[in-house]
Design an enzyme around this catalytic site. Structure first.
Site, mmCIF file in Angstrom:
data_model
loop_
_atom_site.group_PDB
_atom_site.id
_atom_site.type_symbol
_atom_site.label_atom_id
_atom_site.label_comp_id
_atom_site.label_asym_id
_atom_site.label_seq_id
_atom_site.Cartn_x
_atom_site.Cartn_y
_atom_site.Cartn_z
ATOM 1 N N ASP A 483 -14.023 -85.247 50.900
ATOM 2 C CA ASP A 483 -13.906 -84.400 49.716
ATOM 3 C C ASP A 483 -15.172 -84.359 48.873
ATOM 4 O OD1 ASP A 483 -11.492 -83.149 49.541
ATOM 5 O OD2 ASP A 483 -10.453 -84.855 48.652
HETATM 6 C C1 BGC Z 1 -8.329 -87.590 49.670
HETATM 7 C C2 BGC Z 1 -8.456 -87.167 51.107
HETATM 8 C C3 BGC Z 1 -9.906 -87.190 51.504
HETATM 9 C C4 BGC Z 1 -10.534 -88.533 51.214
HETATM 10 C C5 BGC Z 1 -12.000 -88.583 51.538
HETATM 11 C C6 BGC Z 1 -9.017 -88.901 49.440
HETATM 12 O O1 BGC Z 1 -9.007 -89.206 48.107
HETATM 13 O O2 BGC Z 1 -6.957 -87.700 49.370
HETATM 14 O O3 BGC Z 1 -7.934 -85.885 51.285
HETATM 15 O O4 BGC Z 1 -9.983 -86.903 52.880
HETATM 16 O O5 BGC Z 1 -10.346 -88.838 49.853
HETATM 17 O O6 BGC Z 1 -12.772 -87.877 50.644
#
Ligand code: BGC
Length: 803
Positions: A483
Site C-alpha cells: 500500500d
Molecule cells: C493492508 C494490506 C496491505 C499491507 C501492505 C496492510 O495494512 O491491510 O492490504 O497489503 O498493509 O502494505
C-alpha cells in the site's frame, strides 16, 4: 521472557500477570455480536460493524491504553479491586487471564476472596455474557459490594468521538429492575437498542456516567464505588452508562455466581414501541430469559467449546514440533477466523472506525479460512465481487453493514482484481462447488448489473492483461499489495493520503509483483476455464501469462534478484542501480512461487533475499531502508527506517517466501523462515516482541529501527491466512485440489514425518508421512502414483506417504 504459557489441552493461552508489554487481547463472537477483550478486561463490543453499531465506548489514545471496557469492582471492607486488575488497579494476591477460543476467563484473588469472571458471546446470540463467581476462601464472613458496569457508545463510533454539540444532548436510557436499556436515537431513526443486566436484584444503579464517577475521578476510583453506594441516576444527555450494584453476603467457604448480560436488539419498524416513547423490550426479555441462569451460561460455554473442537478437528497435525502443532491445530486457525470476521476493521491497532472490509485483504483472508466454513467463504466471495466495477477494477474497501464500496478510498489498487481469482479458485478446489461461478453478482452493488461470478473473474484477469506499461509489466496504479509504494502520488502536502491522491498520473509506473501474481493466478484462471470447457479462453489467457512472465524474466530481473517495480519515469525500483531500496521481498516470494525463471532464478532470488533482508525474525521488506522522503516512491519512504513498509519484517509476505522455498523443494529454508516469526516459536522473546505470543502481528521492527524486534498491529493481518497456507499446504504439503487432495510435503531434515487428519469434501483423510526406503503414496492400502489422493468415498480414507 514469557508472561504466560500455552495450555494446549484446554486450547488456552494463560497469562500470569496483568502487566503484559501491551494489552493482549482476544475476540468474542462469531457472526453478529462481537467483542474485543484484553487481558485486563478492556475492549469494546459492537454489532456487525465496529464503526456504525458500536455498543460500548472505547477511548482512543487513552492512558492507560486499556482502561474502560468491562468495569467490575469488588469492595471488601476498605479494599476495592477488580478481578482482571483494571479498572481498580489494586494489586491482586493472584491473577490469571485465560484466553480461550471465543471466551476469556479472569481469575483474581484478594483478601481470601476468589473471583472468576468468564466472558463469552454465545453461539448465534446477540449478547455478551459475563459470569462472575465469587468465593469466600477466608475464615471471615464477608459482605461484598460488587459493581458491574459498561459505558455506552452512541452507536456511530466516529460521530461519538467528534460531534459533541449533538451527542451531549441525545443520550437516553430506560431502567427496568436489574436491566438498564440504552436507547439513544431510538426515538427517531434507529430501531436498535442495547441493554446491560444482571440476573439478581440490584441494590442500586447508575446510568449517568459523571454522577457515577464524580468530579475529577476516573474509572479506577468512581465516587459511587468509593462510597459503596449508587445514586440511582437517570442519564439525560451527556454520557449514559449502566452500573449495577449488588450487595453480596458470603459466609466462609461460600460461593455465589452472577450472570451479567450485555445485549443488542433490533426491532422491526412497526414493533419499535410498547407505549409512546417506551421501547419494545420483548426481544430483550427473550434474550435475558435464554441466559438467565448459570446453568444456561455453562451450556453456552460448552457449546462454544464443542463448536471450536469440531471446527478445528477438520485439520489437525501431530509432529515432533510441538510449537508447529500448536500453531496449526489451534492458534493460527483461530486467527484465520478472526481475520475473516474482522478483515482490518477492529483491533487494538485498527480503530474500527476507518477501514472496513478490504478487497485484497478479505480475498487473502479467505485462503486460510475456506476449509473451516466454506459456506461463509462463498457468501463473502460474492460480497467482495459485488464491489467490483464493470471494467474489472474494484473498490478497495467496503463497510460490513451496508456492503457498499467505500467511495472515500475509491479504487485504483491494481493488484486487487487478481486476488478475487485467487480466493475463488481456492474455494472451488476446497469444495468442488463450481456453481459459485454461476452466481449472479452485481457490479458496484447496482441492481440489474448482475452477471455470473465467472464474468467478474474474467474481467479481473482482463484488467491486468490490458493495463500494462512500457516494459509490458502490469501498471501499479495507486499501489499494489504494498500500500505504501505509491509511484504516482508525488505528495507534498502534510496529511494528504498517500493512497488516495494522485498528483501525477504517469500511466507508466509498473509492478513486478503484480506480474508474479498474474503468472500464478492467470494460470489458475486458465486451468479453471479449461475445466469448464473454455479451451480457447484458457489459451488466450496463457498467452498473456507468457508475455507477462517474459517481461518479469527480463525487465523484472536485476541479475541476482527480481526487481520490484518501475517508477513513473520508467526507472527501476528494487535494483542495484538504486542508492536505497535495492531489493524488496515481495517479488522474490511471489515470482519464485509463481515459477518465473525456474529454479535458477528462484535459488538466486531467495539467496539474495536471505542475504540482504534476513534478520532474527524473518525477512525485512526491503534493503537498504529509505533514509529520506522521496516523492516518486510515496509513503514507503515516509516511515523511519526499519518500521512498517520501510524495512520491517512485514510478516504477511514472509510466508510467500516460505512457499517459494517449498516450490524449490527446500524444506530447511522453508521451515527456518517459518519458525522465525511463528508466534509460538518466539514466545520466549515476548518482552522484545511485545504483542501477543499466540497470534501473528503485521510487522516486526527491522534492524534499522530503534526498537528492533518489537511487533505492532497484532491480529488483523494477512499473515494469518498466508502462514496457514504456508505451513499446511507448503511445509506439510496438504493441498486441496480439484480432483482430490494432494500430499506433497516439504519437510526440514529435522522432521521425520507427521500424522495429520484433514476433512476434505466430507471425507476424513488420515494422513501419515514418514521417511523410508520405499518411497510413494499408498491410499487405503493401494499404491497410487504421484502425489494426488483421489477423492474418496469416505467416511475415512487412510493415506500413507513415504518420502
Ligand atoms: C493492508 C494490506 C496491505 C499491507 C501492505 C496492510 O495494512 O491491510 O492490504 O497489503 O498493509 O502494505
Amino acid at each position: 521472557m514469557r508472561y504466560g504459557y500455552f495450555d494446549d489441552a484446554a486450547r488456552e493461552y494463560v497469562i500470569t500477570r496483568p502487566d503484559t508489554p501491551l494489552p493482549w487481547i482476544n475476540y468474542l463472537g462469531n457472526e453478529g455480536f462481537f467483542s474485543l477483550i484484553s487481558n485486563t478486561c478492556g475492549g469494546y463490543a459492537f454489532y456487525r460493524d465496529a464503526k456504525l453499531r458500536r455498543i460500548t465506548r472505547f477511548r482512543y489514545n487513552n492512558v492507560p491504553h486499556d482502561e474502560g471496557g468491562r468495569l467490575f469492582y469488588i469492595c471488601d471492607g476498605d479494599a476495592t479491586w477488580s478481578p482482571a486488575f483494571l479498572p481498580a488497579k489494586t494489586p491482586l494476591d493472584s491473577y490469571r487471564c485465560r484466553h480461550g477460543l471465543g471466551y476469556s476467563v479472569f481469575e483474581g484473588e484478594k483478601q481470601g476472596v476468589q473471583a472468576e469472571l468468564t466472558c463469552l458471546v454465545p453461539m448465534g446470540a446477540s449478547c455478551e455474557l459475563q459470569k462472575l463467581t465469587l468465593r469466600n476462601g477466608s475464615q471471615d464472613a464477608k459482605r461484598l459490594t460488587v459493581y458491574g458496569a459498561v459505558e455506552w457508545c452512541l452507536w456511530n463510533a466516529v460521530d461519538d468521538s467528534t460531534n459533541y454539540q449533538r451527542n451531549w444532548n441525545i443520550g437516553e436510557v430506560e431502567i427496568e429492575g436489574s436491566t438498564i436499556y440504552h436507547k439513544t436515537e431510538y426515538r427517531e431513526r434507529r430501531n436498535h437498542y442495547a441493554f446491560y443486566s444482571v440476573n439478581a436484584p440490584v441494590a442500586g444503579f447508575d446510568t449517568d456516567r459523571d454522577t457515577f464517577l464524580g468530579r475529577f475521578r476516573g474509572w479506577s476510583e468512581p465516587q459511587a464505588v468509593a462510597q459503596r453506594i449508587s445514586y440511582n441516576s437517570k442519564a439525560s444527555g451527556w454520557a449514559p452508562m449502566a452500573a449495577l450494584r449488588l450487595e453480596i453476603p458470603l459466609a466462609p467457604g461460600e460461593e455465589k455466581s452472577f450472570l451479567f448480560r450485555l445485549g443488542y436488539v433490533e426491532n422491526p419498524e412497526e414493533e419499535k414501541f410498547s407505549a409512546p416513547g417506551v421501547i419494545n423490550k420483548a426481544r430483550a426479555h427473550a434474550l435475558l430469559a435464554a441466559y438467565d441462569t448459570c446453568a444456561q451460561f455453562d451450556a453456552a460455554l460448552s457449546e462454544l467449546k464443542a463448536y471450536w473442537a469440531k471446527l478445528l478437528g477438520q485439520f489437525t497435525v501431530k509432529s515432533s514440533e510441538e510449537k508447529l502443532d500448536r500453531m496449526v491445530n489451534v492458534w493460527n486457525q483461530y486467527q484465520c477466523m478472526v481475520t475473516f470476521n474482522m478483515s482490518r476493521s477492529a483491533s487494538y491497532y485498527e480503530s474500527g472506525t476507518g477501514r472496513g472490509m478490504g478487497f485484497r485483504d478479505s480475498c487473502q483472508d479467505l485462503l486460510g479460512f475456506v476449509h473451516l466454513i466454506p459456506q461463509r467463504a462463498r457468501e463473502r466471495i460474492i460480497d467482495i465481487a459485488s464491489i467490483q466495477f464493470p471494467d474489472g477494477s474494484t473498490y478497495h474497501q467496503y463497510q460490513p453493514l451496508d456492503k457498499r464500496g467505500n467511495a472515500d478510498v475509491g479504487s485504483g489498487f491494481n493488484d486487487d482484481p487478481l486476488w478475487l481469482v485467487a480466493c475463488t479458485c481456492a474455494y472451488i478446489r476446497e469444495t468442488g462447488d463450481f456453481t459459485i461461478l454461476d452466481e449472479p453478482t452485481p457490479f458496484n452493488n447496482e441492481k440489474g448489473s448482475e452477471v455470473p461470478l465467472l464474468e467478474h473473474l474474467r474481467r479481473s484477469v482482463n484488467y491486468t492483461a490490458t493495463h500494462r506499461g512500457p516494459h509490458g509489466l502490469p501498471l501499479i496504479g495507486r499501489a499494489d499489495w504494498n500500500d505504501c509504494l505509491n509511484l504516482n502520488c508525488f505528495s507534498h502536502t502534510p496529511g494528504e493520503s498517500f493512497q488516495t491522491c494522485s498528483n501525477f498520473e504517469s500511466g507508466k509506473a509498473e509492478s513486478v509483483f503484480i506480474a508474479g501474481m498474474f503468472v500464478k493466478y492467470g494460470k489458475e484462471y486458465a486451468e479453471l476455464v479449461s475445466r469448464l470447457g473454455l479451451g480457447d479462453e484458457a489459451k488466450s489467457v496463457l498467452a498473456a501469462v507468457d508475455e507477462i512472465e517474459a517481461a518479469a524474466r527480463t525487465a523484472g530481473w536485476d541479475g541476482e534478484w527480481f526487481r520490484r517495480a518501475y517508477d513513473a519515469f520508467e526507472r527501476p525500483v528494487g535494483s542495484r542501480q538504486n542508492d536505497e531500496g535495492q531489493i524488496f521481498i515481495e517479488p522474490q516470494g511471489f515470482c519464485v512461487l509463481a515459477g518465473i525463471g525456474g529454479r535458477a532464478y528462484g535459488q538466486k532470488a531467495l539467496a539474495s533475499a536471505e542475504k540482504y533482508l534476513g534478520n532474527d525474525f524473518g525477512l525485512e521488506v526491503l534493503h537498504p531502508c529509505y533514509t529520506t522522503y522521496r516523492d516518486y516512491l510515496g509513503e514507503i519512504s515516509s516511515y523511519p527506517p526499519g518500521y512498517k513498509e520501510n524495512g520491517s519484517v512485514f510478516c504477511h509476505n514472509n510466508p510467500w517466501v516460505t512457499l517459494a522455498y517449498c516450490a524449490l523443494d527446500d524444506g530447511n529454508g522453508a521451515f527456518d523462515l517459518y519458525t522465525r516469526n511463528a508466534p509460538a516459536y518466539i514466545e520466549d522473546r515476548s518482552e522484545i516482541h511485545r504483542t501477543e505470543p499466540y497470534c501473528y502481528s503485521q510487522t516486526i521492527a527491522g534492524r534499522d529501527a530503534q526498537n528492533y524486534g518489537e511487533a505492532k498491529n497484532s491480529w488483523l493481518t494477512g499473515t494469518a491466512a498466508w502462514s496457514f497456507v504456508a505451513v499446511s499446504q507448503g511445509i506439510l504439503g496438504i493441498r486441496p485440489d480439484y480432483d482430490g487432495l494432494r500430499v506433497h510435503p516439504c519437510l526440514p531434515d529435522a522432521m521425520d514425518g507427521f500424522t495429520a487428519c484433514r476433512t476434505f469434501r466430507g471425507v476424513r483423510y488420515e494422513i501419515t508421512v514418514r521417511r523410508g526406503e520405499t518411497k510413494g503414496l499408498v491410499v487405503d492400502g493401494k499404491a497410487v502414483p504421484g502425489d494426488l489422493v483421489p477423492l474418496a468415498a469416505g467416511p475415512v480414507c487412510a493415506v500413507t506417504l513415504t518420502i
